[in-house]
Design a protein around this motif. Structure first.
Motif, PDB file in Angstrom:
ATOM      1  N   UNK A  85      49.584  45.817  39.731  1.00 47.85           N
ATOM      2  CA  UNK A  85      48.392  45.356  40.651  1.00 47.85           C
ATOM      3  C   UNK A  85      46.994  45.420  40.012  1.00 47.85           C
ATOM      4  N   UNK A  86      46.407  44.401  40.185  1.00 44.76           N
ATOM      5  CA  UNK A  86      44.857  44.413  39.857  1.00 44.76           C
ATOM      6  C   UNK A  86      44.131  43.739  41.033  1.00 44.76           C
ATOM      7  N   UNK A  87      42.971  44.382  41.208  1.00 45.03           N
ATOM      8  CA  UNK A  87      41.915  44.105  42.297  1.00 45.03           C
ATOM      9  C   UNK A  87      41.452  42.775  41.606  1.00 45.03           C
ATOM     10  N   UNK A  88      41.566  41.466  42.181  1.00 47.06           N
ATOM     11  CA  UNK A  88      40.842  40.205  41.638  1.00 47.06           C
ATOM     12  C   UNK A  88      39.318  40.339  41.763  1.00 47.06           C
ATOM     13  N   UNK A  89      38.621  41.395  42.550  1.00 42.74           N
ATOM     14  CA  UNK A  89      37.152  41.431  42.456  1.00 42.74           C
ATOM     15  C   UNK A  89      36.767  42.194  41.339  1.00 42.74           C
TER      16      UNK A  89
END
Ligand SMILES: Cc1ncc(COP(=O)(O)O)c(C=O)c1O
Lengths: 387, 165
Positions: A85-89
């Protein structure tokens, strides 16, 4: 006048691919197995999405990080395919291909004299990019006997107190090697023990024929020390669109973004629009191309086998890397003679580092009729060599 | 299960090029030549493969030929439903293909003839007079752009560098 060129650049040789390209371009009727890009055109629905965006005036800069919608799609894709999981922001940066992402990552991490471990034979850019950043690229050879897998023992032999980064590329250009889960775990343990940042170029991940690609970023304790690189060039036959991406913890992403912001501004807008479509509706395209590549791979390997040229079955990417050392010619001479006598272009293994001596790279990202013709010409060539 | 998946690939390859040799097919599928031959024979015997044809761009030939698509409404028969009538129509050599359709009509028929008159004659004298055929609407085709998944206009060689990393 003394040469005005920066000294650390003078030592970097021109890519062996470039030299070979010039020889090939001067000839007519060449069948090329030397092309490291898909022979498919970009799937039409992807190109059409870009045309639509163009009609609607998508011609301005985007956010430095890339269009948020695209970063959100990348985050979903990373979750779906790589199980990370990566935070798109804050954790995803859209780049001008993996090429730019690689350069950003190295420049963000390397100070003069820092060492980068990479496995060889490998993609042509790795060592030069490290050198441009005043780092020291340290090659770890992989061997045919091990199916070109990377082992912890080989890494231990080359690691030093100056080692800062471990650069991985699985599936590998040019060998087609993959990193099975067990090896991946061992290498992760190695990186943790030596406190290294792992830079992983997984541009061929979707071209893993038996499936089961494992990203090192998904292993416990690895996300925080990993920069994951991928792009659209290979999976969706989009080399000319120049879109890639880097996923990394916020601090690393921010550092890469700084360089990107001041040197590139943003990745091409239309390419980003096309990339959104690829991630939203492109799953079947990748599957379709993989199936085609698999048949071509089988055909090439079976044909080489028939010629008495040993070739391990590549498990990923679209390259066969057969051993031709037993013909008594160097890789370069083998490739030049093959070109000269039969008009077939394969890249000498040495273009991918000195441990590529004894091998040639045959890309099977060529259409089937060309592959067949190339193989029958090569069989004739090899027959003559044996006489 | 695996067997079926692999063999679907065999059909896909044959649909792309029915002239591919069993030897090459075997190499591509990582199978033995005999296994491939046996499977093709099996497909032919069980009717999975119904024939092999070339995809011809007839617009390139200097022959008199017209093609038409006909929408046909029929009253299904008590016994045999649509099938009986469709098979009966399908026996005419003028008919290339027939499909049962959902929507405003029942059968979609592709026919070929030497000229307009010949097709018109087929429709008015043969097709329309069959008992159970209620009405027909005929559309003549003007040009073929794509047939059986193949674009008729050969695409230009795309630009790719001869050697890339
Ligand atoms: C291993 C590897 N990494 C990166 C690239 C460059 O990819 P991009 O088109 O995304 O810059 C290539 C292209 O051949 C490659 O083989």
């Amino acid at each position: 006048m003394k040469s005005p060129i920066a000294r650390h650049l003078i030592g970097v040789p021109r890519s062996g691919i470039r030299d070979f390209f010039e020889i090939v371009s001067a000839r007519k009727g060449v069948i090329s197995l030397g092309i490291g890009e898909p022979d498919f055109v970009t799937p039409w629905h992807i190109s059409e999405a870009a045309l639509f965006a163009l009609e609607r005036g998508a011609t301005a800069y985007t956010s430095n990080l890339g269009i948020l919608e695209l970063r959100e799609e990348v985050a979903r894709y990373m979750e779906r395919f790589y199980k990370v999981s990566y935070d798109p922001k804050t954790e995803i940066l859209i780049t001008v291909g993996v090429s730019e992402a690689l350069d950003l990552a190295i420049r963000a991490l390397i100070q003069p004299g820092d060492e980068v471990l990479y496995h060889e034979p490998c993609y042509v850019s790795y060592a030069p990019v490290v050198t441009f950043a005043h780092g020291k690229a340290v090659a770890v050879s992989t061997r045919r006997e091990d199916d070109f897998r990377l082992t912890r023992a080989a890494l231990e032999a080359k690691v030093s107190p100056r080692t800062k980064v471990l650069l991985l590329n699985f599936p590998t250009n040019p060998t087609g090697a993959v990193l099975p889960r067990k090896d991946c775990e061992e290498i992760a343990a190695f990186a943790i023990e030596h406190d290294l940042v792992v830079l992983t170029d997984e541009i061929y991940a979707e071209l893993t024929y038996a499936g089961g690609h494992v990203s090192i970023a998904s292993l416990p304790g690895m996300k925080e020390r990993t920069i994951f690189l991928n792009g659209f060039s290979k999976t969706w036959a989009m080399t000319g669109w120049r879109i890639g991406f880097a996923c990394a913890p916020p601090e690393l992403t921010e550092a890469m973004m700084k360089i990107h912001q001041y040197t590139i501004m943003c990745a091409p807008t239309l390419g980003q629009k096309a990339a959104i479509e690829a991630l939203r509706h492109g799953e079947a395209d990748a599957e379709h191309m993989r199936k085609d590549y698999e048949k071509r791979r089988n055909y090439i390997c079976a044909s080489l086998e028939e010629m008495g040229i040993p070739c391990h079955l590549p498990k990923g990417a679209f390259y066969a890397f057969p051993y031709i050392g037993h013909f008594g010619l160097s890789s370069k001479d083998f490739a030049l003679n093959l070109l000269d006598q039969e008009n077939v272009a394969c890249v000498p293994g040495t273009a991918f580092g000195s441990s590529g001596e004894g091998f040639i790279r045959c890309a099977y990202a060529a259409n089937m009729p060309n592959i067949k013709e190339a193989m029958s010409r090569m069989a004739r060539f090899v027959g003559k060599l044996r006489k | 299960m695996l067997q079926i998946r692999v063999m679907d690939e065999l059909l896909r390859l044959l649909k792309e090029n029915a002239l591919e040799s069993p030897r090459n097919l075997a190499k591509m599928l990582n199978q033995s030549e005999d296994a491939v031959k046996a499977r093709i024979a099996d497909y032919e015997r069980t009717g999975v493969i119904r024939g092999y044809q070339a995809v011809v761009n007839e617009d390139k030939l200097d022959i008199d030929r017209v093609s038409a698509v006909i929408e046909v409404k029929i009253t299904p028969e008590r016994e045999g439903g649509y099938d009986e009538l469709a098979n009966r129509i399908g026996r005419f050599p003028e008919v290339d293909s027939i499909y049962l359709m959902s929507g405003g009509f029942d059968l979609l028929i592709f026919v070929k003839g030497r000229n307009l008159k010949e097709v018109a004659f087929f429709v008015s004298d043969k097709l329309a007079t069959i008992e159970g055929v209620v009405s027909t609407v005929t559309h003549f085709m003007l040009k073929t752009y794509k047939d059986s998944g193949v674009l008729m206009e050969a695409e230009k060689e795309r630009e790719r560098l001869g050697v890339t990393p």
